[in-house]
Design an enzyme around this catalytic site. Structure first.
Site, mmCIF file in Angstrom:
data_model
loop_
_atom_site.group_PDB
_atom_site.id
_atom_site.type_symbol
_atom_site.label_atom_id
_atom_site.label_comp_id
_atom_site.label_asym_id
_atom_site.label_seq_id
_atom_site.Cartn_x
_atom_site.Cartn_y
_atom_site.Cartn_z
ATOM 1 N N ASP A 122 15.194 4.369 1.560
ATOM 2 C CA ASP A 122 14.248 5.472 1.659
ATOM 3 C C ASP A 122 13.495 5.605 0.332
ATOM 4 O O ASP A 122 14.099 5.605 -0.740
ATOM 5 C CB ASP A 122 14.962 6.780 1.982
ATOM 6 N N ASN A 130 1.769 10.930 -1.997
ATOM 7 C CA ASN A 130 0.628 11.180 -1.116
ATOM 8 C C ASN A 130 -0.193 12.370 -1.597
ATOM 9 O O ASN A 130 -1.431 12.342 -1.578
ATOM 10 C CB ASN A 130 1.109 11.435 0.315
ATOM 11 N N HIS A 135 -3.395 9.521 0.767
ATOM 12 C CA HIS A 135 -2.634 8.728 1.725
ATOM 13 C C HIS A 135 -2.943 7.234 1.658
ATOM 14 O O HIS A 135 -2.114 6.409 2.050
ATOM 15 C CB HIS A 135 -2.875 9.251 3.143
ATOM 16 N N ASP A 139 -0.171 4.423 1.612
ATOM 17 C CA ASP A 139 -0.123 3.235 2.469
ATOM 18 C C ASP A 139 0.086 1.965 1.639
ATOM 19 O O ASP A 139 0.842 1.070 2.033
ATOM 20 C CB ASP A 139 -1.428 3.109 3.264
ATOM 21 N N GLU A 165 8.615 6.559 5.449
ATOM 22 C CA GLU A 165 8.942 5.825 4.221
ATOM 23 C C GLU A 165 10.347 5.249 4.257
ATOM 24 O O GLU A 165 10.948 4.968 3.216
ATOM 25 C CB GLU A 165 8.779 6.743 2.998
#
Length: 260
Positions: A122, A130, A135, A139, A165
């Protein structure tokens, strides 16, 4: 290698066309035999020869075309199956396909004393990334971390994006020492990722939970155990690997010293 595959495809198309042509020729000759034997028995040999030539000239291109279209259809079917099983952002298996692949690996008859290890990975403070950078940067982080995970040196490893994630990495037949080494390698490489736009800087890290498969253990219990170890790693300070030793959870690596 690509040239060899192309040659194999060309030979396959040629043989397929020849096969279709041969079947067409046989059927045509059978039909001509019955028709001419009834209408004009004395001209049967000459007309059957003419029919054979015409059949060859007509059936080969038709057979080649049919074979090529069938090959394209098969290739399209494979491509659609690949797209359906892949997470488009990371290029890894999506959650459903990944878990199906792991379950299949757990039930192989040559599983040995342990069917392998599962790493539940994780990304730490992903929402903060973010919020700080947008964002699109988030990505990019997902893609970079996915690339790091899928570069694991473990043979026949299975990698997937569990969602958001979160990632999963299955290591067939890996013992605890091997799994910890690979997990630590992933953790250290992710830690080198830094996003910096001047006034704002964020260093990336991951929390990893590790579980070892036991005989008779279900897939859900196997994954759940790794998930619990991952949350243990987060509770202990993030940027670390948590695994199980006997009945006592043991946490590897010291807590991170700065926010990630």
């Amino acid at each position: 290698m690509s040239g060899s595959n192309s040659e194999k495809k060309d030979y396959g198309a040629m043989y397929g066309a020849v096969g279709v042509m041969g079947v067409a020729l046989i059927l045509a000759e059978i039909a001509v035999f019955f028709i001419y034997s009834w209408l004009e028995p004395e001209a049967m040999t000459r007309r059957m020869s003419v029919t054979a030539v015409v059949t060859i000239l007509v059936s080969y291109p038709i057979g080649y075309y049919i074979h090529q279209q069938n090959a394209k259809l098969q290739q399209l079917t494979k491509e659609l199956a690949r797209i359906a099983s892949t997470d488009q952002m990371s290029g890894l298996l999506n959650r459903t396909s990944f878990l199906q692949a792991v379950e299949g690996a757990l039930h192989t008859p040559l599983g040995g004393p342990t069917a392998g290890s599962f790493l539940f990975i994780d990304v730490d403070h992903f929402k903060k990334l973010n919020d700080r950078f947008g964002h699109c940067v988030g990505d990019d982080a997902i893609k970079l971390i996915a690339d790091i995970i899928k570069e694991t040196p473990a043979k026949d490893s299975i990698v997937g994006r569990m969602g958001g994630e979160e990632f999963g990495l299955f290591l067939p037949h890996a013992n605890k020492k091997e799994a910890i080494s690979i997990a630590e390698n992933v953790r250290r490489r992710v830690r080198r990722l830094i996003f910096d736009n001047g006034p704002i800087r964020q260093q990336m890290s991951v929390s990893i939970g590790l579980s070892m498969h036991h005989a008779g253990q279900s897939l859900s219990a196997f994954v759940q155990q790794a998930d619990e170890r991952m949350y243990l790693a987060k509770a202990q300070g993030r940027n670390r690997v948590a695994y199980e030793d006997a009945q006592t959870p043991i946490v590897g690596q010291s807590p991170i010293k700065q926010s990630a």
